[in-house]
Scaffold this motif. Structure first.
Motif, PDB file in Angstrom:
ATOM      1  N   UNK A   1      60.811  39.669   7.132  1.00  0.00           N
ATOM      2  CA  UNK A   1      62.226  39.810   7.498  1.00  0.00           C
ATOM      3  C   UNK A   1      62.499  39.203   8.874  1.00  0.00           C
ATOM      4  N   UNK A   2      61.602  39.412   9.809  1.00  0.00           N
ATOM      5  CA  UNK A   2      61.789  38.861  11.155  1.00  0.00           C
ATOM      6  C   UNK A   2      61.719  37.330  11.147  1.00  0.00           C
ATOM      7  N   UNK A   3      61.055  36.771  10.150  1.00  0.00           N
ATOM      8  CA  UNK A   3      60.975  35.306  10.030  1.00  0.00           C
ATOM      9  C   UNK A   3      62.211  34.735   9.348  1.00  0.00           C
ATOM     10  N   UNK A   4      62.667  35.381   8.285  1.00  0.00           N
ATOM     11  CA  UNK A   4      63.611  34.751   7.367  1.00  0.00           C
ATOM     12  C   UNK A   4      65.046  35.247   7.459  1.00  0.00           C
ATOM     13  N   UNK A   5      65.258  36.414   8.100  1.00  0.00           N
ATOM     14  CA  UNK A   5      66.595  37.021   8.014  1.00  0.00           C
ATOM     15  C   UNK A   5      67.352  36.982   9.336  1.00  0.00           C
ATOM     16  N   UNK A   6      67.019  36.034  10.186  1.00  0.00           N
ATOM     17  CA  UNK A   6      67.770  35.779  11.410  1.00  0.00           C
ATOM     18  C   UNK A   6      68.017  37.051  12.228  1.00  0.00           C
TER      19      UNK A   6
ATOM     20  N   UNK B   1      71.998  32.321  13.909  1.00  0.00           N
ATOM     21  CA  UNK B   1      72.225  31.362  12.838  1.00  0.00           C
ATOM     22  C   UNK B   1      71.150  30.309  12.694  1.00  0.00           C
ATOM     23  N   UNK B   2      70.044  30.466  13.410  1.00  0.00           N
ATOM     24  CA  UNK B   2      68.952  29.492  13.352  1.00  0.00           C
ATOM     25  C   UNK B   2      67.662  30.164  12.890  1.00  0.00           C
ATOM     26  N   UNK B   3      66.810  29.401  12.229  1.00  0.00           N
ATOM     27  CA  UNK B   3      65.502  29.918  11.833  1.00  0.00           C
ATOM     28  C   UNK B   3      64.512  29.590  12.953  1.00  0.00           C
ATOM     29  N   UNK B   4      64.556  30.415  13.992  1.00  0.00           N
ATOM     30  CA  UNK B   4      63.759  30.102  15.177  1.00  0.00           C
ATOM     31  C   UNK B   4      62.978  31.308  15.684  1.00  0.00           C
ATOM     32  N   UNK B   5      62.745  32.285  14.810  1.00  0.00           N
ATOM     33  CA  UNK B   5      61.959  33.458  15.185  1.00  0.00           C
ATOM     34  C   UNK B   5      60.665  33.505  14.383  1.00  0.00           C
ATOM     35  N   UNK B   6      59.616  34.045  15.001  1.00  0.00           N
ATOM     36  CA  UNK B   6      58.316  34.179  14.344  1.00  0.00           C
ATOM     37  C   UNK B   6      58.128  35.615  13.871  1.00  0.00           C
ATOM     38  N   UNK B   7      57.720  35.769  12.628  1.00  0.00           N
ATOM     39  CA  UNK B   7      57.440  37.101  12.122  1.00  0.00           C
ATOM     40  C   UNK B   7      56.281  37.745  12.849  1.00  0.00           C
ATOM     41  N   UNK B   8      55.253  36.934  13.133  1.00  0.00           N
ATOM     42  CA  UNK B   8      54.096  37.409  13.879  1.00  0.00           C
ATOM     43  C   UNK B   8      53.522  36.227  14.648  1.00  0.00           C
ATOM     44  N   UNK B   9      53.170  36.457  15.886  1.00  0.00           N
ATOM     45  CA  UNK B   9      52.496  35.437  16.676  1.00  0.00           C
ATOM     46  C   UNK B   9      51.235  36.052  17.268  1.00  0.00           C
TER      47      UNK B   9
ATOM     48  N   UNK C   1      52.805  31.304   3.818  1.00  0.00           N
ATOM     49  CA  UNK C   1      54.197  31.668   3.558  1.00  0.00           C
ATOM     50  C   UNK C   1      55.094  31.433   4.775  1.00  0.00           C
ATOM     51  N   UNK C   2      54.552  30.740   5.794  1.00  0.00           N
ATOM     52  CA  UNK C   2      55.322  30.438   7.013  1.00  0.00           C
ATOM     53  C   UNK C   2      55.771  31.700   7.749  1.00  0.00           C
ATOM     54  N   UNK C   3      54.977  32.744   7.689  1.00  0.00           N
ATOM     55  CA  UNK C   3      55.306  33.994   8.368  1.00  0.00           C
ATOM     56  C   UNK C   3      54.508  34.171   9.658  1.00  0.00           C
TER      57      UNK C   3
ATOM     58  N   UNK D   1      61.787  34.923  20.794  1.00  0.00           N
ATOM     59  CA  UNK D   1      61.323  34.287  19.563  1.00  0.00           C
ATOM     60  C   UNK D   1      60.376  35.172  18.765  1.00  0.00           C
ATOM     61  N   UNK D   2      59.856  36.207  19.397  1.00  0.00           N
ATOM     62  CA  UNK D   2      58.880  37.090  18.765  1.00  0.00           C
ATOM     63  C   UNK D   2      59.384  38.520  18.840  1.00  0.00           C
ATOM     64  N   UNK D   3      59.382  39.213  17.687  1.00  0.00           N
ATOM     65  CA  UNK D   3      59.861  40.587  17.662  1.00  0.00           C
ATOM     66  C   UNK D   3      58.806  41.601  17.261  1.00  0.00           C
ATOM     67  N   UNK D   4      57.591  41.133  16.967  1.00  0.00           N
ATOM     68  CA  UNK D   4      56.491  42.019  16.622  1.00  0.00           C
ATOM     69  C   UNK D   4      55.195  41.312  17.004  1.00  0.00           C
ATOM     70  N   UNK D   5      54.355  42.000  17.762  1.00  0.00           N
ATOM     71  CA  UNK D   5      53.072  41.399  18.138  1.00  0.00           C
ATOM     72  C   UNK D   5      52.124  42.475  18.611  1.00  0.00           C
ATOM     73  N   UNK D   6      50.852  42.138  18.628  1.00  0.00           N
ATOM     74  CA  UNK D   6      49.847  43.044  19.172  1.00  0.00           C
ATOM     75  C   UNK D   6      49.825  42.846  20.675  1.00  0.00           C
TER      76      UNK D   6
END
Length: 501
Positions: free
Chosen positions: A193-198, A203-211, A262-264, A285-290
């Protein structure tokens, strides 16, 4: 992000290793000062990424002056660049005129030079001049630096027992109608969701689900869901087995491979150093990480300052299908302080480190009283401007950190309760996966560990990025065993048997 993936893959295929140059150990103090009558030692230490205020450097500052005055020894300091630090130490050791003290956090480097008989046994000097070291360093730490009854290093202790804890943007979870994840499958849903749902709403696909970081660092909680950690030893059928060759590691790699396919997963992760990942967090750009336990006071705090709508919360460690979860445990030894055999200054080195461990510990940990901190009604109060300005003191304090729990709690709470630093450490410590090998590095580790670590890092990264199939893991296991892994395993299990007697 496909183009970024291709760029990273090309870099992985074509990267090469650069050579090292010998730091100028002589150019650390003014010639007049070096020639002074006072005894002197030359040390090589890790800068820890610290900076000095204008007009100061590693050899000209109040904390070094304070130590020199108290111990009557002049200290000449060299700080090699952080990148390739241990390789620089190799070059220094081979230079013909090594310094009197070198500090490394790499146990393989330490045991390699023990094997070469290049280090000075310190038993007698510690007995004569190391009263604080003897009283404050526990037996387990001394055992880590003792080979055949001889102490070849003075250990600095780890202040924390573990490092990583997952943090996530609660405002993003709320916006997307998601609950904080608990299982590894729920984690994947949030990452997707953090990757694909803005989640940032631009309005841009510029966030990483996990880095994550290069060399597969900042992955510990996710590995824990599969019951494994990097570079650890676990008991299986009465023997200790290296974590990197266990089937559980293969399952964990497949999890990351699927995220990548899956580009996540941040496609740039093989190139992510900590400052790069940190900037991605700061930029939203990152909303979840260790996170490291202290990131709430650095990257996360900077992101909140930049985006006042950002709300970060710690998550439960992800639980795998078998109910497994947890993070890696750190070694009790933070770093090894060694004296090359060509040095004639073991006595002065021990006196220097004994002062740091004893009378100098509070000033080097907290800063100078009344400049950096005061205590009123029993409560520690910190002047943050001076705390930051004088942070370079940690370079010296880290050489013989005694990890006093009360001082740690006092300091972390004084740094700001809003950062939850001590709470983070407690949550980590309640979820540790204990590495069951805690003896000194074995001789075979000195011979083989560096090449085996590189083999592992390269293979695992190639598997995750799709340059190699998952079946390459089985080839890696065979090669690891044949290239020294079996020899290391034999020595580890010999220690294991002896430790149970």
């Amino acid at each position: 992000m496909k183009s970024k993936k291709m760029a990273v893959i090309l870099l992985l295929v074509s990267c090469s290793t650069t050579g090292c140059s010998v730091p100028n150990l002589a150019n650390t103090k003014d010639a007049q000062s070096v020639a002074a009558a006072k005894p002197s030692i030359r040390i090589v230490a890790n800068s820890l990424g610290m900076n000095f205020p204008d007009g100061m450097d590693e050899n000209h500052n109040p904390y070094l002056d304070y130590m020199e005055k108290k111990i009557g020894v002049q200290v000449n300091v060299t700080l090699p660049p952080l990148n390739g630090y241990d390789e620089k130490l190799n070059v220094i050791m081979a230079s013909g005129e090594p310094p009197d003290l070198l500090s490394t956090s790499d146990p393989s480097w330490f045991i390699n030079f023990v094997n070469q008989k290049a280090l000075t046994p310190l038993n007698d000097d510690i007995e004569k001049y190391g009263a604080n070291l003897k009283s404050k360093i526990p037996k387990e730490a001394w055992d880590n630096v003792t080979v055949n009854g001889k102490i070849y290093a003075i250990p600095s202790l780890n202040e924390v027992k573990g490092t990583e804890i997952v943090y996530a943007r609660k405002d993003w979870l709320d916006k997307l109608g998601l609950k904080p994840p608990k299982t590894i499958d729920e984690y994947k849903e949030v990452i997707k969701a953090f990757t694909e749902r803005d989640p940032d709403g631009n309005g841009k696909k510029d966030t990483y689900g996990l880095s994550i970081l290069e060399r597969l660092r900042r992955t510990s909680p996710f590995l824990g869901a599969f019951g494994v950690q990097m570079n650890a030893w676990y008991e299986r059928d009465g023997k200790l087995v290296y974590s990197g060759i266990l089937p559980e590691m293969k399952e964990a790699l497949l999890f990351f491979r699927n995220l990548y396919d899956e580009d996540l997963l941040d496609p740039e992760f093989p190139l992510n150093k900590i400052d790069v990942l940190g900037q991605k967090i700061v930029n939203g750009q990152v909303g979840l990480f260790s996170a490291a336990w202290s990131d709430t006071r650095s990257h996360i705090a900077e992101n909140i300052k930049k985006d006042p709508n950002a709300v970060w919360i710690p998550l439960d460690f992800p639980t795998g299908p078998g109910g497994k979860h947890g993070v890696y445990s750190t070694s009790i030894v933070r770093s090894y302080n060694v004296v090359p055999v060509k040095s004639q200054k073991a006595e002065e080195v021990v006196k220097f480190l004994d002062f740091i461990a004893g009378p100098g510990q509070i000033s080097l940990k907290l800063g100078f009283e009344n400049e950096v901190w005061t205590r009123e009604n029993g409560k520690l109060s910190i002047r943050f401007d001076q705390h930051t300005k004088q942070g370079y003191r940690g370079i010296y304090g880290a050489l013989a950190d005694m990890a006093d729990r009360n001082v740690t709690q006092d300091r972390l709470q004084a740094l700001g309760e809003q950062f939850h630093l001590y709470d983070n450490l407690q949550q980590i410590e309640n979820n540790l996966m204990i590495d069951q090998f805690n003896g000194p590095p074995t001789p075979a580790m000195g011979k083989h560990q560096i090449k085996l670590s590189k083999l592992q890092e390269d293979t695992f990264t190639r598997i995750i990025t799709g340059l190699s199939p998952i079946e390459e893991f089985d080839t890696f296991v065979k090669k690891w065993k044949e290239s020294g892994g079996d020899e290391i395993s034999g020595e580890v299990n010999e220690w294991w048997r002896d430790s149970k007697k």
